[in-house]
Enzyme design. Sequence first.
Site, PDB file in Angstrom:
ATOM      1  N   GLU A  35      -5.119   7.336  -0.483  1.00  0.00           N
ATOM      2  CA  GLU A  35      -6.488   7.451   0.003  1.00  0.00           C
ATOM      3  C   GLU A  35      -6.955   6.037   0.357  1.00  0.00           C
ATOM      4  OE1 GLU A  35      -9.378   9.170  -2.687  1.00  0.00           O
ATOM      5  OE2 GLU A  35     -10.923   9.016  -1.148  1.00  0.00           O
ATOM      6  N   ARG A 269       3.657   8.460 -13.705  1.00  0.00           N
ATOM      7  CA  ARG A 269       3.088   7.182 -13.275  1.00  0.00           C
ATOM      8  C   ARG A 269       3.712   6.052 -14.072  1.00  0.00           C
ATOM      9  NH1 ARG A 269      -2.293   6.683 -10.729  1.00  0.00           N
ATOM     10  NH2 ARG A 269      -2.647   8.767  -9.947  1.00  0.00           N
ATOM     11  N   LYS A 279      -7.508   1.989  -8.580  1.00  0.00           N
ATOM     12  CA  LYS A 279      -8.282   1.375  -7.502  1.00  0.00           C
ATOM     13  C   LYS A 279      -9.748   1.259  -7.895  1.00  0.00           C
ATOM     14  CE  LYS A 279      -5.769   3.609  -3.826  1.00  0.00           C
ATOM     15  NZ  LYS A 279      -6.186   4.975  -3.582  1.00  0.00           N
TER      16      LYS A 279
HETATM   17  P1  ATP Z   1      -5.886   5.122  -7.991  1.00  0.00           P
HETATM   18  O1  ATP Z   1      -6.405   5.782  -9.219  1.00  0.00           O
HETATM   19  O2  ATP Z   1      -5.447   3.731  -8.210  1.00  0.00           O
HETATM   20  O3  ATP Z   1      -6.812   5.262  -6.825  1.00  0.00           O
HETATM   21  P2  ATP Z   1      -4.510   7.235  -6.881  1.00  0.00           P
HETATM   22  O4  ATP Z   1      -3.400   8.062  -7.359  1.00  0.00           O
HETATM   23  O5  ATP Z   1      -5.825   7.907  -6.871  1.00  0.00           O
HETATM   24  O6  ATP Z   1      -4.546   5.910  -7.657  1.00  0.00           O
HETATM   25  P3  ATP Z   1      -3.773   7.408  -4.173  1.00  0.00           P
HETATM   26  O7  ATP Z   1      -4.213   6.604  -3.022  1.00  0.00           O
HETATM   27  O8  ATP Z   1      -4.168   8.829  -4.236  1.00  0.00           O
HETATM   28  O9  ATP Z   1      -4.262   6.659  -5.448  1.00  0.00           O
HETATM   29  O10 ATP Z   1      -2.207   7.257  -4.404  1.00  0.00           O
HETATM   30  C1  ATP Z   1      -1.226   7.450  -3.435  1.00  0.00           C
HETATM   31  C2  ATP Z   1       0.027   7.847  -4.126  1.00  0.00           C
HETATM   32  O11 ATP Z   1       0.444   6.853  -5.057  1.00  0.00           O
HETATM   33  C3  ATP Z   1      -0.165   9.135  -4.895  1.00  0.00           C
HETATM   34  O12 ATP Z   1       0.901   9.999  -4.613  1.00  0.00           O
HETATM   35  C4  ATP Z   1      -0.168   8.694  -6.334  1.00  0.00           C
HETATM   36  O13 ATP Z   1       0.300   9.693  -7.145  1.00  0.00           O
HETATM   37  C5  ATP Z   1       0.734   7.453  -6.295  1.00  0.00           C
HETATM   38  N1  ATP Z   1       0.424   6.551  -7.401  1.00  0.00           N
HETATM   39  C6  ATP Z   1      -0.751   5.959  -7.671  1.00  0.00           C
HETATM   40  N2  ATP Z   1      -0.681   5.223  -8.794  1.00  0.00           N
HETATM   41  C7  ATP Z   1       0.586   5.352  -9.266  1.00  0.00           C
HETATM   42  C8  ATP Z   1       1.294   4.832 -10.394  1.00  0.00           C
HETATM   43  N3  ATP Z   1       0.690   4.031 -11.276  1.00  0.00           N
HETATM   44  N4  ATP Z   1       2.596   5.162 -10.545  1.00  0.00           N
HETATM   45  C9  ATP Z   1       3.193   5.958  -9.653  1.00  0.00           C
HETATM   46  N5  ATP Z   1       2.594   6.474  -8.570  1.00  0.00           N
HETATM   47  C10 ATP Z   1       1.302   6.182  -8.365  1.00  0.00           C
HETATM   48 MG    MG Z   2      -6.107   9.526  -5.669  1.00  0.00          MG
END
Ligand code: ATP
Ligand code: MG
Length: 566
Positions: A35, A269, A279
């Site tokens: 996102e 994760r 984020k």
């Molecule tokens: P954040 O909470 O930092 O915004 P998010 O999962 O909401 O993380 P996204 O932009 O939706 O952020 O993430 C894109 C992809 O990266 C998703 O498929 C998510 O599952 C993966 N991802 C995010 N953080 C991790 C992590 N710590 N380990 C493995 N994969 C991750």
């Molecule tokens: Mg997300």
Amino acid sequence: MSKTKAAPNHFIKAIAGNDVRNGQYPEIYTRFPPEPNGYLHLGHAKSICLNFGLAKDLGGHCNLRFDDTNPEKESTEFMESIRASVEWLGFEWDRLCYASDYYEHLYGFALELIDKGLAYVDDLNAEQMREYRGTLTEKGKNSPNRDRPIAQNRDLFERMKAGEFKEGDYTLRAKIDMESPNFVMRDPILYRIRFAHHYRAGDKWCIYPMYDFTHCISDALEGITHSLCTLEFQDNRELYNWVLANITIEQTITGEKGKTLPRQIEFGRSNLEYAMASKRKLIQLVNEGHVSGWNDPRMTTLVGLKRRGYTPKSIRDYCAEIGVTKKDSTIDMAILENAIRHDLEATAKRVFGVTDPLKVVITNYPEGQTEGFEVANHPKDESLGKRTLNFGKEVYIEQDDFMLDPPADYFRLGPGREVRLRYGYAITCNEFVTDDAGKVVELHCTYDPLSARGKTADGRKIKGIIHWVNADEAVGAEVRVYDRLFTDPNPAAAEDFTALINPESLTVYPNAKLEPSVLSASAQDRFQFERVGYFCFDEEDSEMESGKLVMNRTVSLRDTWGKQNR
Ligand code: ATP
Ligand code: MG
């Protein structure tokens, strides 16, 4: 792309490989779906390496798709930075996609669900909806609007789109099962009203689709075969499959008809110790000024790591090292640091840099004389060439390499002690000069003219060898040395994580002295300051042309921090 460690085998690779061998899918198609609501961090690198790596290893394709359905939080700045970070990591997407390009399709599928009696417009407010949803132990109740006639649902939904209602007045919900043991299946919201400007769609829409509705359809439209996501989406898989099973989706964006629908697989994760991987919380660090920006070298964002001097290869190697498992994991900082050390050990030019200088005058060295010592830029890689270190009457050494009252096992300099200046002569300290505060500011030493190149005429051994820089030609620099941004291994768990910021995470040495060869380096060059650590030029604050040098310590030579704290 420089060579990366071989991608390890893992359970997803086994599943996907099988799916192709069984003829379930003709080839693998994955996507990385961030996102655009912030900058990518190390956790995302894991997902990038997994998705792009799987496609590469199995001869398939991978898209970069922006999952952009929350207009308030998303921006062009974030989208562009994410694109640049994926490229920097060394991956090429097959197609660059945006969920926001599918709004029209998504709207059409919502109408289809309404027409099939599988979606309805609800006017319960958020609080009522919570009440009706039930709890983990209590079944939910049907909304009084659940059996609204189809024609009325359609009319209301079209008017939601036309902007006739206020935010929160109505939502579109899937009609599934308010008694499902899976919370996610209790009539989830598919659309909500938002009068917000979208960074790509502009003001065209005032209804926005929810993640669960958007993601599966975007995957299917792109012909994705394996939709890899993190564990928190496990319960959402049932809804993912429900949506795809109940809409008519046979025409993919890529134009191929009748593809088998995508398959969601979850993985754990990985979060790094002493760092922040969210984020939302990273944005708080930036907005509240705890760090200098998204690319502050202490941040484990990809832009921060880049500025700190991490190479794309080191990040890919880190991801290969931590692997892919079905459990969330916390990763020891040493794994990340070893990945970059390993890379730089092999590739970085060796130079002399004194971070905290102490001047040494060699009293018996002839005034105006200089001598050049030719030295290799790398102990193992001759292709990195040689340079000449000029020795002279005045040199700088580290403050740390002198002690007024050293213990017997201190093999560096002290009053009356002898030490070797690496590649140069042995010197003995005869006098020291202090300032008004009693701080030692200058040493007077004599050198042994018969001690060049590691030898002594009388065969005496000199245990201590220290680095130095000729004062006459030294180049001034600001050196920044970093430590963990947080004092706690899991700052994200704390109520106020900002209270856990390490006050000593940045040490600045404003008067560092470097050997002049650094001036002929290019901005991307990496160095090992012998005995001190690995360094790069700070990409924001260095001005190579005017000779203003700011150097970041990427990592120390050894894992000293780990030893102290365990
Ligand atoms: P954040 O909470 O930092 O915004 P998010 O999962 O909401 O993380 P996204 O932009 O939706 O952020 O993430 C894109 C992809 O990266 C998703 O498929 C998510 O599952 C993966 N991802 C995010 N953080 C991790 C992590 N710590 N380990 C493995 N994969 C991750
Ligand atoms: Mg997300």
